[in-house]
Design a protein around this motif. Structure first.
Motif, PDB file in Angstrom:
ATOM      1  N   ALA A 247     -13.561 -15.579  -6.671  1.00  0.00           N
ATOM      2  CA  ALA A 247     -13.953 -16.986  -6.637  1.00  0.00           C
ATOM      3  C   ALA A 247     -13.216 -17.706  -5.515  1.00  0.00           C
ATOM      4  O   ALA A 247     -13.212 -18.928  -5.454  1.00  0.00           O
ATOM      5  CB  ALA A 247     -13.648 -17.658  -7.981  1.00  0.00           C
ATOM      6  N   SER A 248     -12.609 -16.915  -4.622  1.00  0.00           N
ATOM      7  CA  SER A 248     -11.807 -17.466  -3.527  1.00  0.00           C
ATOM      8  C   SER A 248     -12.466 -17.190  -2.183  1.00  0.00           C
ATOM      9  O   SER A 248     -12.840 -16.057  -1.885  1.00  0.00           O
ATOM     10  CB  SER A 248     -10.407 -16.827  -3.559  1.00  0.00           C
ATOM     11  N   LEU A 249     -12.570 -18.211  -1.364  1.00  0.00           N
ATOM     12  CA  LEU A 249     -13.146 -18.034  -0.034  1.00  0.00           C
ATOM     13  C   LEU A 249     -12.298 -17.108   0.828  1.00  0.00           C
ATOM     14  O   LEU A 249     -12.824 -16.297   1.584  1.00  0.00           O
ATOM     15  CB  LEU A 249     -13.294 -19.396   0.648  1.00  0.00           C
ATOM     16  N   SER A 250     -10.978 -17.203   0.710  1.00  0.00           N
ATOM     17  CA  SER A 250     -10.117 -16.352   1.530  1.00  0.00           C
ATOM     18  C   SER A 250     -10.201 -14.897   1.092  1.00  0.00           C
ATOM     19  O   SER A 250     -10.257 -13.988   1.928  1.00  0.00           O
ATOM     20  CB  SER A 250      -8.668 -16.842   1.466  1.00  0.00           C
ATOM     21  N   HIS A 251     -10.240 -14.653  -0.210  1.00  0.00           N
ATOM     22  CA  HIS A 251     -10.374 -13.277  -0.693  1.00  0.00           C
ATOM     23  C   HIS A 251     -11.742 -12.708  -0.339  1.00  0.00           C
ATOM     24  O   HIS A 251     -11.870 -11.515  -0.061  1.00  0.00           O
ATOM     25  CB  HIS A 251     -10.154 -13.217  -2.202  1.00  0.00           C
ATOM     26  N   LEU A 252     -12.758 -13.555  -0.354  1.00  0.00           N
ATOM     27  CA  LEU A 252     -14.091 -13.107   0.042  1.00  0.00           C
ATOM     28  C   LEU A 252     -14.070 -12.608   1.476  1.00  0.00           C
ATOM     29  O   LEU A 252     -14.577 -11.508   1.764  1.00  0.00           O
ATOM     30  CB  LEU A 252     -15.084 -14.266  -0.093  1.00  0.00           C
ATOM     31  N   ALA A 253     -13.495 -13.368   2.376  1.00  0.00           N
ATOM     32  CA  ALA A 253     -13.432 -12.962   3.780  1.00  0.00           C
ATOM     33  C   ALA A 253     -12.641 -11.668   3.925  1.00  0.00           C
ATOM     34  O   ALA A 253     -13.018 -10.776   4.705  1.00  0.00           O
ATOM     35  CB  ALA A 253     -12.805 -14.077   4.616  1.00  0.00           C
ATOM     36  N   GLU A 254     -11.569 -11.548   3.171  1.00  0.00           N
ATOM     37  CA  GLU A 254     -10.751 -10.337   3.212  1.00  0.00           C
ATOM     38  C   GLU A 254     -11.563  -9.125   2.778  1.00  0.00           C
ATOM     39  O   GLU A 254     -11.522  -8.068   3.412  1.00  0.00           O
ATOM     40  CB  GLU A 254      -9.541 -10.515   2.292  1.00  0.00           C
TER      41      GLU A 254
END
Length: 274
Positions: A247-254
């Motif tokens: 649910a995190s944009l930064s984790h998604l990009a990672e």
């Protein structure tokens, strides 16, 4: 329009429908309160912008609320996007594979996702109280009626997969599988031999805080432990289509960036033997 082509190459669902080999699991996207929902919508939209072309959901996730969230975020759907959903669980969490119930859930899913055909419909769990041939037979009838394009299974054994394939073509299997949990290796082998997509759920979690080889390879490559875990999966079989969720944009990009990570043969062997 996506900002980039699907990372990690593509796989043909059912031999005909291309999807990027790194998908997205929507289970963890919150539907309330309002602020969390807004973030969840932003994450779903960003996934598509980053080139994700397969998003996995289920009736079980919020009893339809997750499907409605994806429709709010992404409808009208880009032509390259495939949303996979699952049926076969009834509140408060009981397995139900009765044909009439599966038909009701498919119709409800069509309404919630605002579509006239589910591109990939998976049986969430096999109901031991109903013959498997009746369960997948009902899905075959719905496919023949034009309500489903491709049929998949979830949490099945190699024997159940073989039995289901005598009734209808199976396009995907969604089983738990990751660096630390390889119980379904026989199922993965069967999928690899048959060209059936294998969508490992919980592909990252056990490895995120792992030490040992994962931490060493992460340090060697400049990647995170999660990226190492995903890269290992992508190299494990050509039918592997991981669906990490966040649910995190930064984790998604990672997670999406993991598709570009290439492990050496020595690094892969170290993880294979882990």
């Amino acid at each position: 329009m996506s900002e980039q082509q699907p990372a990690g190459g593509t796989f043909l669902i059912g031999g005909v429908r291309p999807v990027g080999r790194l998908g997205f699991g929507a289970m963890h996207l919150p539907t309330e309160p309002a602020a969390a929902r807004d973030t969840a919508i932003a994450v779903a939209r960003r996934a598509v912008e980053l080139g994700v072309t397969l998003i996995d959901t289920a009736h079980l996730y919020g009893w339809g609320a997750n499907e409605e969230l994806l429709a709010e975020a992404l409808y009208p759907y880009p032509p390259e996007l495939l949303i996979a959903t699952k049926v076969g669980v009834a509140p408060p969490g009981e397995l139900c594979g009765r044909p009439e119930f599966l038909r009701e859930q498919v119709d409800a899913g069509l309404r919630r996702l605002r579509t006239d055909r589910l591109e990939l419909l998976q049986l969430h769990r096999v109901d031991p109280q109903v013959p498997l041939e009746d369960q997948v037979g009902a899905l075959r009838e719905l496919r023949d009626a034009g309500k489903i394009a491709h049929i998949g299974l979830s949490e099945v054994t190699a024997g159940q997969l073989a039995e289901a394939r005598t009734v209808v073509e199976i396009a995907s299997v969604q089983n738990r599988y990751n660096l630390e949990y390889r119980e379904y290796e026989p199922v993965l082998r069967a999928c690899t031999e048959a060209g059936i997509a294998f969508l490992p759920w919980r592909p990252v979690l056990p490895a995120v805080d792992a030490g040992g080889p994962v931490a060493r390879i992460a340090a060697e490559t400049g990647a995170t432990a999660a990226q190492v875990a995903l890269a290992w999966l992508l190299g494990r079989s050509p039918v592997m289509v991981p669906i990490p969720g966040t649910a995190s944009l930064s984790h998604l990009a990672e997670n999406v960036d993991a598709a570009g990570l290439r492990l050496s043969e020595a690094q892969r062997k170290l993880l294979d033997d882990e």
